[in-house]
Design a protein around this motif. Structure first.
Motif, mmCIF file in Angstrom:
data_model
loop_
_atom_site.group_PDB
_atom_site.id
_atom_site.type_symbol
_atom_site.label_atom_id
_atom_site.label_comp_id
_atom_site.label_asym_id
_atom_site.label_seq_id
_atom_site.Cartn_x
_atom_site.Cartn_y
_atom_site.Cartn_z
ATOM 1 N N LEU A 280 11.991 -43.375 87.278
ATOM 2 C CA LEU A 280 10.580 -43.402 86.237
ATOM 3 C C LEU A 280 10.923 -42.472 84.952
ATOM 4 O O LEU A 280 10.423 -43.185 83.996
ATOM 5 C CB LEU A 280 9.466 -42.943 87.103
ATOM 6 N N GLN A 281 11.533 -41.447 85.164
ATOM 7 C CA GLN A 281 11.812 -40.305 84.109
ATOM 8 C C GLN A 281 12.684 -41.343 83.062
ATOM 9 O O GLN A 281 12.538 -41.422 81.724
ATOM 10 C CB GLN A 281 12.459 -39.296 84.409
ATOM 11 N N SER A 284 10.875 -44.173 81.139
ATOM 12 C CA SER A 284 9.976 -43.423 80.097
ATOM 13 C C SER A 284 10.712 -43.301 79.001
ATOM 14 O O SER A 284 10.370 -43.436 77.716
ATOM 15 C CB SER A 284 9.171 -42.344 80.794
ATOM 16 N N GLN A 285 12.056 -42.930 79.143
ATOM 17 C CA GLN A 285 12.870 -42.408 77.952
ATOM 18 C C GLN A 285 13.163 -43.590 77.236
ATOM 19 O O GLN A 285 13.178 -43.633 75.984
ATOM 20 C CB GLN A 285 14.125 -41.545 78.433
ATOM 21 N N GLN A 287 11.633 -46.474 77.105
ATOM 22 C CA GLN A 287 10.467 -47.008 76.787
ATOM 23 C C GLN A 287 10.237 -46.262 75.402
ATOM 24 O O GLN A 287 9.926 -46.948 74.383
ATOM 25 C CB GLN A 287 9.596 -46.883 77.694
ATOM 26 N N THR A 288 10.396 -45.132 75.428
ATOM 27 C CA THR A 288 10.308 -44.288 74.166
ATOM 28 C C THR A 288 11.315 -44.720 73.070
ATOM 29 O O THR A 288 10.774 -45.041 71.892
ATOM 30 C CB THR A 288 10.386 -42.670 74.444
ATOM 31 N N HIS A 291 10.352 -48.283 71.697
ATOM 32 C CA HIS A 291 9.119 -48.167 70.790
ATOM 33 C C HIS A 291 9.732 -47.577 69.517
ATOM 34 O O HIS A 291 9.189 -47.873 68.269
ATOM 35 C CB HIS A 291 8.096 -47.303 71.630
#
Length: 433
Positions: A280-281, A284-285, A287-288, A291
């Motif tokens: 998940l971490q 998230s990285q 995804q950042t 983006h």
């Protein structure tokens, strides 16, 4: 006072002397220590005591007798286990006599659980056999799947090890299904049933990785995983196998043959699954980062759009610009016409004469330039060179001869002359000077 005891007393000397108790015990100790060398003895541990000094005191007994034993701290510190009441052990010891009390006892030098010698020999024989067959080679070890779709477990349904594995799997990756292949992991016939469970999992091939596990225990408890039938079942399994048998200090044949060895059942579950929180971490990285890159790309396209928008004109603006340019050209034409109309006839004749003169001069310059180029071309014409008596020499394959080294005596050459061609035979050649 008693006399000094000789080192060796005969039966006659003993009957002739009166011994003290200390002398008697010392004599008995010396006789025992000289007569009986270091030896092995087996028995059951009884009355075990660990003194404050670190020495161990206990008795070894069987159905008919018992003997006191002592194992000093300097020797028992080498053991990674401590005997318990009722343990069957094998002791390597010296016979001695504790003179102060006249107690017959054994001084233990080393200690092992009963039967370990035979077990270790069997273990080493099988290990060398399987190693010679290449079952331990690193080249045959398969990599574990990074994200298994389903995990299999071979163990006892009642084992604490199974609960530890399931708890760890649920914590790390609760979405992965688990298939349990139940089997006893100790007792008579357990090795055959463990091997059958592994073979069943291999044939069904419904999992991406298989965990073979059992909690800690004595070497006898874990011996099922040292059996050849279990080792070969693991080696022939159709999926990667993780061995999680016993504790970190325990090593079984299953560990050598498995694709991955885990120190504990819990560690086996950790090897079989990725960490959900870590995934998940990482997600998230990523995804950042995605983006941020999309934002940068949108900003770049927005700037490019603004730049193109400033250069883009609407059709009405383009027509207006063209109309203004056309009006300007029309105005300039009208101005020129008025200027020409206002000039006298003499001026027009002069302009006409000047125009004709300039055109004739330009024509003469171009004619002279054409003559020079024709002359240069004529000088460079190879046909003109041939007309002066020269010839081009070609080999049979059309290669132009530039040196006598290209020619062989008796070979045929083709001559290209100023007019026509001829064939010649080389009857000799002179070296290059």
């Amino acid at each position: 006072m008693p006399t000094q005891m000789p080192h060796v007393l005969t039966a006659q000397a003993l009957t002739a002397q009166v011994l003290t108790v200390s002398e008697l015990n010392r004599l008995a100790r010396e006789v025992l220590e000289r007569s009986i060398p270091l030896f092995w003895v087996s028995g059951e541990v009884s009355n075990f005591t660990r003194a404050a000094s670190g020495h161990w005191y206990f008795s070894l007994k069987d159905q008919g007798a018992q003997v006191r034993c002592v194992m000093f701290r300097g020797r028992n510190s080498y053991l990674d286990w401590q005997p318990r009441e009722g343990d069957k052990v094998e002791a390597r010891a010296l016979v001695t006599l504790y003179e102060a009390r006249g107690d017959f006892q054994l001084t233990v030098e080393s200690l092992q659980r009963a039967g370990l010698g035979a077990l270790f020999e069997a273990f080493e024989r099988l290990r060398m056999k399987l190693q010679a067959e290449g079952l331990f080679d690193a080249g045959r070890k398969r990599a574990l799947p990074a994200l298994p779709r389903q995990i299999g477990i071979v163990t006892s349904p009642d084992a604490a090890a199974l609960r530890d594995v399931l708890t760890t799997l649920k914590r790390r990756m609760p979405g992965i299904p688990v298939v349990i292949y139940p089997t006893p992991v100790q007792g008579k016939g357990a090795a055959e049933r463990i091997a059958a469970a592994i073979q069943r999992a291999s044939e069904r091939a419904e999992c991406d990785v298989l965990i073979v596990c059992r909690g800690g225990g004595s070497i006898e408890d874990l011996w099922q995983f040292n059996e050849e039938i279990v080792a070969r079942a693991i080696a022939s399994c159709s999926m990667p196998v993780i061995s999680g048998v016993g504790h970190e200090t325990d090593t079984t044949m299953a560990d050598f043959v498995a694709d991955q060895r885990a120190p504990t059942p819990t560690a086996a579950a950790e090897l079989a699954t990725p960490d959900r929180l870590s995934l998940l971490q990482r997600l998230s990285q990523q995804q950042t980062q995605l983006h941020r890159r999309l934002q940068q790309r949108l900003q770049n396209h927005a700037q490019q759009l603004d730049f193109l928008a400033r250069r883009l004109l609407s059709p009405s603006q383009q027509l207006a610009g063209r109309s203004a340019a056309l009006n300007q050209l029309q105005w300039r034409l009208q101005s020129a016409s008025l200027q020409l109309a206002s000039k006298p006839a003499v001026t027009l004749k002069q302009l006409h004469w000047r125009l004709q003169t300039a055109a004739q001069q330009r024509l003469q310059y171009r004619q002279q330039q054409l003559v020079r180029l024709s002359q240069s071309l004529s000088h460079l014409n190879p046909q003109a060179v041939l007309s002066r008596g020269y010839a081009l020499v070609h080999l049979d394959d059309g290669t132009l001869v530039r040196s006598s080294q290209q020619l062989e005596t008796g070979s045929t050459v083709r001559l290209v002359l100023g007019e026509g061609e001829a064939t010649a035979v080389v009857d000799g050649k002179s070296p290059t000077t």
